[in-house]
Design an enzyme around this catalytic site. Structure first.
Site, PDB file in Angstrom:
ATOM      1  N   HIS A  65       0.829  -1.217   0.000  1.00  0.00           N
ATOM      2  CA  HIS A  65       0.000   0.000   0.000  1.00  0.00           C
ATOM      3  C   HIS A  65       0.859   1.262   0.000  1.00  0.00           C
ATOM      4  O   HIS A  65       0.438   2.307   0.491  1.00  0.00           O
ATOM      5  CB  HIS A  65      -0.949   0.039   1.209  1.00  0.00           C
ATOM      6  CG  HIS A  65      -1.643  -1.252   1.478  1.00  0.00           C
ATOM      7  ND1 HIS A  65      -2.867  -1.581   0.931  1.00  0.00           N
ATOM      8  CD2 HIS A  65      -1.260  -2.333   2.207  1.00  0.00           C
ATOM      9  CE1 HIS A  65      -3.231  -2.790   1.333  1.00  0.00           C
ATOM     10  NE2 HIS A  65      -2.261  -3.279   2.093  1.00  0.00           N
ATOM     11  N   SER A 114      14.980  20.602 -17.285  1.00  0.00           N
ATOM     12  CA  SER A 114      13.795  21.419 -17.483  1.00  0.00           C
ATOM     13  C   SER A 114      14.190  22.691 -18.215  1.00  0.00           C
ATOM     14  O   SER A 114      15.276  23.230 -18.002  1.00  0.00           O
ATOM     15  CB  SER A 114      13.182  21.765 -16.124  1.00  0.00           C
ATOM     16  OG  SER A 114      12.351  22.899 -16.241  1.00  0.00           O
ATOM     17  N   LYS A 116      16.347  21.144 -12.128  1.00  0.00           N
ATOM     18  CA  LYS A 116      15.709  19.854 -12.357  1.00  0.00           C
ATOM     19  C   LYS A 116      16.598  18.849 -13.078  1.00  0.00           C
ATOM     20  O   LYS A 116      17.318  19.171 -14.001  1.00  0.00           O
ATOM     21  CB  LYS A 116      14.419  20.037 -13.180  1.00  0.00           C
ATOM     22  CG  LYS A 116      13.303  20.746 -12.457  1.00  0.00           C
ATOM     23  CD  LYS A 116      12.837  20.037 -11.194  1.00  0.00           C
ATOM     24  CE  LYS A 116      12.060  18.791 -11.498  1.00  0.00           C
ATOM     25  NZ  LYS A 116      10.794  19.071 -12.187  1.00  0.00           N
ATOM     26  N   GLU A 135       9.825   7.594 -17.227  1.00  0.00           N
ATOM     27  CA  GLU A 135       8.464   8.108 -17.460  1.00  0.00           C
ATOM     28  C   GLU A 135       7.968   7.739 -18.850  1.00  0.00           C
ATOM     29  O   GLU A 135       6.797   7.390 -19.038  1.00  0.00           O
ATOM     30  CB  GLU A 135       8.440   9.626 -17.289  1.00  0.00           C
ATOM     31  CG  GLU A 135       8.670  10.061 -15.851  1.00  0.00           C
ATOM     32  CD  GLU A 135       8.895  11.549 -15.769  1.00  0.00           C
ATOM     33  OE1 GLU A 135       7.930  12.304 -15.929  1.00  0.00           O
ATOM     34  OE2 GLU A 135      10.054  11.983 -15.570  1.00  0.00           O
TER      35      GLU A 135
END
Ligand code: ARG
Length: 461
Positions: free
Chosen positions: A161, A282, A288, A295
């Protein structure tokens, strides 16, 4: 005869060529040109067989094969003009063959149809892609086994979980991904076995009146067997659906793995890092460093799943035998093969370069009362029923939360306040190292078991 603008392939029956929009709508060479090398291989095998059974002379076979090989060379060199008016890869190559070697080129299609030809081409192409993909999956699995051995003692939180559950070793976690990919390897091998059957000889749908030798063609093309029923051979694409299904599972595994890498690379976790060359930045936020490969693998899983549904849907309404609908199988198959190959290859490249921050992983495991189950098991060994032990430990955890410390930081008197069965040796089971080492059986997370499992996994590679 036919008018000068009727389609040269079937002009006999037609009084005019296709409408321009029809031609653009029905052509497939813009994507099936990709099958050229396999189409040529299949054609040479077919021609050799025609010569063997006396439909072509040996000299005709030699000239045909030489012509096809020369076309193959030109295609490889990028020196071949594909003509959409010739519809597909098959007609482009056949037309060029006839230009190059003369009327003999028109004999190649004897006893054959584009229906069994395309089914053969896809199977040959897919077999090559399956072999290449299987090799990449094996490379990724080897990288995961290496990483598992390297991090066999590194402790991290195991989650259920997404809550800290019990400590595990980082190596154990890597071997879970390896195990999933090992089943993917099995699936790809099983798919290959069903891909590797010869449709050629089915001709359009019913077989041919020529005395063909399908076994010979199968042997020459490396197929394990001949597809028994001609209607089935030209019409079903279940083998492609199986491939896409196996690929969707590979992608699903990589997608889940990606989700973890994305989380673990977030500063909130800080478990791992990847070299800059596997990340992107970025355009606005100078600080970043984003895990875009992970992804995108997660994102590209969507299109593979989509293609699986496309192919299932493509098949579901088709009566026997061949229908032009099947031309729509190509782009999904190609895109799936490209996507899964690129994803697996990148993961195989990246895995050896993952930096694991062992201290951060260990600290995260320490924070979530990850050894609570160990304390319950300890009480059970001292005669407390598990359900009662669960209650006792729950109260201890609640107390630790209240005073803001870990179970292992509660002093003995405090712990004994929760159960008289606790003695000084309890601290051995409350440590993270004690917890993982105690799970010392096949499939458990103990470092010794992780090393043994890694050795077993390496043996299967
Ligand atoms: N382009 C077709 C396909 O992909 C090749 C077979 C065409 N056969 C036909 N009779 N039109 O399936």
């Amino acid at each position: 005869m036919g008018s000068s603008d009727s389609h040269q392939t079937w002009g006999g029956r037609f009084s005019e060529g296709p409408d321009a929009r029809v031609a653009a709508f029905t052509e497939s060479v813009s994507f099936d040109a990709r099958l050229a090398a396999h189409d040529i291989r299949g054609s040479i095998a077919h021609a050799r067989m025609l010569a063997r059974v006396g439909v072509l002379t040996d000299a005709e076979f030699d000239a045909t094969a030489a012509g096809l090989e020369a076309i193959g060379e030109r295609i490889r060199a990028g020196d071949f003009v594909w003509d959409p008016a010739l519809e597909d890869v098959h007609m482009n190559i056949e037309a060029r063959l006839t230009e190059d070697i003369g009327a003999l080129g028109k004999k190649l299609h004897t006893g054959r149809s584009r229906n069994d030809q395309i089914a053969t081409d896809i199977r040959l192409w897919l077999r090559d892609r399956l072999d290449a993909l299987s090799a990449e999956v094996a490379r990724l699995r080897a990288a995961l086994v290496d990483l598992a051995e390297r991090e066999a003692d590194t402790i991290m939180p195991g989650f259920t979980h997404m809550q800290v559950a019990q400590p595990v070793t980082f190596g154990h976690h890597m071997l879970a991904w390896q195990a999933m990919l090992a089943r993917d390897s099995e699936r790809l091998a099983e798919v290959r076995a069903r891909v590797n059957r010869l449709p050629l000889g089915a001709a359009a749908l019913a077989g041919t009146t020529f005395p063909i030798d399908r076994e010979m063609v199968a042997a020459e093309l490396g197929f394990d067997s001949v597809i028994d029923n001609s209607l089935d051979a030209v019409s079903d694409r279940d083998f492609a659906i199986e491939f896409v299904s196996a690929a969707a599972l590979v992608m699903t595994h990589l997608s889940r793995f990606s989700e973890e890498l994305v989380l673990w690379m977030s500063p909130a976790f800080g478990f791992v890092d990847l070299p800059d060359r596997y990340c992107t930045g970025s355009s606005i936020m100078p600080q970043k460093k984003n895990p875009d490969v992970a992804e995108l693998v997660r994102g590209k899983t969507a299109r593979v799943n989509g293609h699986l549904v496309s192919l299932l849907t493509l098949m579901k309404g088709q009566p026997l035998a061949y229908n032009r609908d099947n031309q729509e199988d190509k782009e999904p198959i190609f895109d799936v093969a490209d996507t899964v190959m690129a994803s697996v290859a990148l993961y195989a490249d990246m895995m050896p370069h993952v930096t694991v921050y062992a201290d951060t992983c260990r600290e995260a495991a320490r924070q979530g009362f990850a050894t609570a189950t160990d304390l319950a098991d300890y009480l059970v060994r001292r005669g407390v029923a598990f359900r009662d032990a669960h209650e006792i430990v729950g109260q201890s955890v609640q107390h630790a939360i209240r005073v803001g410390c870990d179970l292992a930081e509660l002093d003995l008197a405090t712990l004994q306040g929760f159960s008289e069965h606790i003695s000084a040796d309890v601290y051995e089971v409350l440590t993270l190292e004690g917890s993982v080492a105690a799970r010392d059986h096949i499939g458990g997370t103990a470092p010794a078991q992780v090393r043994a499992a890694a050795a077993r996994a390496r043996h299967t590679l």
